[in-house]
Motif scaffolding. Structure first.
Motif, PDB file in Angstrom:
ATOM      1  N   ASP A  56       0.876  -1.168   0.000  1.00 37.72           N
ATOM      2  CA  ASP A  56       0.000   0.000   0.000  1.00 37.72           C
ATOM      3  C   ASP A  56       0.917   1.222   0.000  1.00 37.72           C
ATOM      4  N   HIS A 112      -8.942 -11.333  -2.306  1.00 32.77           N
ATOM      5  CA  HIS A 112      -9.131 -10.005  -2.884  1.00 32.77           C
ATOM      6  C   HIS A 112      -8.447  -9.799  -4.225  1.00 32.77           C
ATOM      7  N   ALA A 147      -5.097  -5.214  -6.172  1.00 33.18           N
ATOM      8  CA  ALA A 147      -5.768  -3.910  -6.138  1.00 33.18           C
ATOM      9  C   ALA A 147      -5.442  -3.085  -7.378  1.00 33.18           C
ATOM     10  N   GLU A 161      -7.755  -3.910 -10.150  1.00 35.32           N
ATOM     11  CA  GLU A 161      -9.084  -3.326  -9.954  1.00 35.32           C
ATOM     12  C   GLU A 161      -9.101  -1.865 -10.382  1.00 35.32           C
ATOM     13  N   LYS A 170      -8.904   4.228   2.486  1.00 31.59           N
ATOM     14  CA  LYS A 170      -9.308   3.675   1.195  1.00 31.59           C
ATOM     15  C   LYS A 170      -9.279   4.742   0.100  1.00 31.59           C
ATOM     16  N   LEU A 220      -6.741   4.650  -3.151  1.00 26.57           N
ATOM     17  CA  LEU A 220      -7.228   4.639  -4.531  1.00 26.57           C
ATOM     18  C   LEU A 220      -6.577   5.739  -5.354  1.00 26.57           C
ATOM     19  N   ALA A 252     -15.430   0.719  -3.788  1.00 21.96           N
ATOM     20  CA  ALA A 252     -14.180   0.000  -3.524  1.00 21.96           C
ATOM     21  C   ALA A 252     -14.237  -0.614  -2.139  1.00 21.96           C
ATOM     22  N   VAL A 297     -11.161  -3.814  -3.555  1.00 15.33           N
ATOM     23  CA  VAL A 297      -9.972  -3.211  -2.954  1.00 15.33           C
ATOM     24  C   VAL A 297     -10.235  -3.128  -1.456  1.00 15.33           C
ATOM     25  N   SER A 298      -9.438  -3.811  -0.675  1.00 16.38           N
ATOM     26  CA  SER A 298      -9.665  -3.849   0.762  1.00 16.38           C
ATOM     27  C   SER A 298      -8.413  -3.442   1.518  1.00 16.38           C
ATOM     28  N   ASP A 299      -8.609  -2.814   2.674  1.00 17.45           N
ATOM     29  CA  ASP A 299      -7.510  -2.472   3.561  1.00 17.45           C
ATOM     30  C   ASP A 299      -7.379  -3.474   4.707  1.00 17.45           C
TER      31      ASP A 299
END
Length: 357
Positions: free
Chosen positions: A121, A148, A151, A154, A179, A183, A257, A278-280
């Motif tokens: 990230d 997932h 990212a 996505e 998030k 993005l 997202a 898209v996950s944290d």
């Protein structure tokens, strides 16, 4: 010392009686150690708060300067002794400033992870496994159906849709802390250079992030003429997707997202045309990577699909139990059982309903 004596689940959250503090307490307490600034973990009104400098700054943005009686900023890896208990904070990879809390006394080490992810990230420090005897793990996506994926892929899906439907606004629902900024960073890394428009609720936190990293040109929605939104990407809180606010945009495409977008039924229920997975948080593969990497002999699980991970731990010879803590997970509130309704790799076959790519 037994682990159950060092950290104790209480109605206010995890408590360390020996140190006289709580971790991410649910109600005001005398001393709080905070993992990160999401509202379900970081609340105002505590007598004293210990956290990373970024988490304290983000709490100020959300709650005002007087959100606690006193505050203490702690750097990653710095050790603080509180009434004979040694406490240190270590990167959790969840959002900017997020930390795992290492608690040690009399040779026993427990790590409370808060929320975490172990994938790259660009907006926060990467997750670091912390050796411990007991690891307290979230289980938000603790079912094997949650995988997932990438990212960046996505975000490429979003960019392709923007190019194909250049006369439509892409409204992207994204949680305001972490998030949304991730993005933006992923869009910039993918070569998207156009201005990105921000809902008012996203501005302050994004500005804080932008002071620490290059997020390109960002513009508030309120200052733009209606014609500027054709072909634009607009970031907003998820609730704004169905709000009157969204009516100002020309033929908008609703995007969302979230790791929950892996579930076809959730995307349909929210009226999402372009779901972005898209996950944290860690997915199933991440959770099952991290747990063994800590070297912990015992695993405590909280806020999520706890029982599935308890079973998995048992198959690996690890002692595990659910803590049944309530009040967490509100940042991405969902019913975990919805996963059983049937995951879909692309939710809509890679295309949003109605035709956009």
């Amino acid at each position: 010392m037994r682990p159950e004596s060092l950290l104790v689940p209480t109605p206010a959250g995890l408590c360390c009686p020996a140190g006289g503090f709580h971790i991410d307490p649910l109600r005001p307490v005398a001393r709080a150690v905070i993992t990160h600034a999401h509202a379900d973990h970081a609340r105002a009104g505590h007598g004293a708060v210990l956290a990373t400098a970024e988490t304290l700054d983000l709490m100020r943005l959300r709650y005002g300067e007087r959100f606690a009686g006193t505050v203490q900023a702690v750097a990653y890896g710095e050790r603080i002794v509180i009434d004979g208990v040694t406490v240190s904070l270590h990167p959790a990879g969840h959002v900017l400033g997020s930390a795992q809390i290492r608690v040690a006394k009399d040779g026993l080490v427990i790590v409370a992870s808060g929320d975490y992810k172990d994938v790259p990230d660009p907006t926060c420090a990467p997750f670091e496994p912390v050796p411990c005897h007991v690891f307290i793990s979230e289980a938000t996506f603790g079912l094997p159906v949650f995988r997932h994926g990438d990212a960046a892929a996505e975000v490429e899906k979003l960019i392709r849709s923007v190019r194909l439907f250049a006369d439509r606004t892409h409204l992207v629902g994204a949680y305001t802390l972490g998030k949304a900024q991730r993005l933006i960073a992923l869009l910039r890394a993918a070569g998207y250079e156009a201005p990105i428009y921000l809902h008012g609720a996203v501005e302050a936190i994004t500005s804080y992030y932008a002071g620490r990293m290059d997020l390109g040109e960002l513009r508030p929605v309120r200052d733009a003429a209606k014609g500027a939104f054709a072909g634009a990407v607009v970031l907003c809180p998820p609730a704004a997707l169905g709000d009157r606010w969204s009516r100002r945009f020309p033929d908008p495409i609703a995007c969302f997202a979230s790791g929950w977008m892996r579930i076809r039924a959730r995307a349909r229920q929210r009226g999402v045309e372009l779901p972005l997975v898209v996950s944290d948080h860690c997915d199933w593969d991440g959770l099952t990577r991290v747990i063994p990497a800590t070297g912990a002999e015992e695993i405590w699980l909280t806020h999520g699909a706890e029982e599935a991970l308890v079973h998995w731990c048992g198959t690996k010879g690890l002692r595990a139990k659910p803590l049944h803590l309530v009040g967490y997970g509100e940042e991405e509130v969902e019913i975990v059982e919805a996963a059983i309704a049937g995951p879909d790799q692309d939710a809509t076959g890679g295309k949003p309903a109605g035709g956009p790519a």
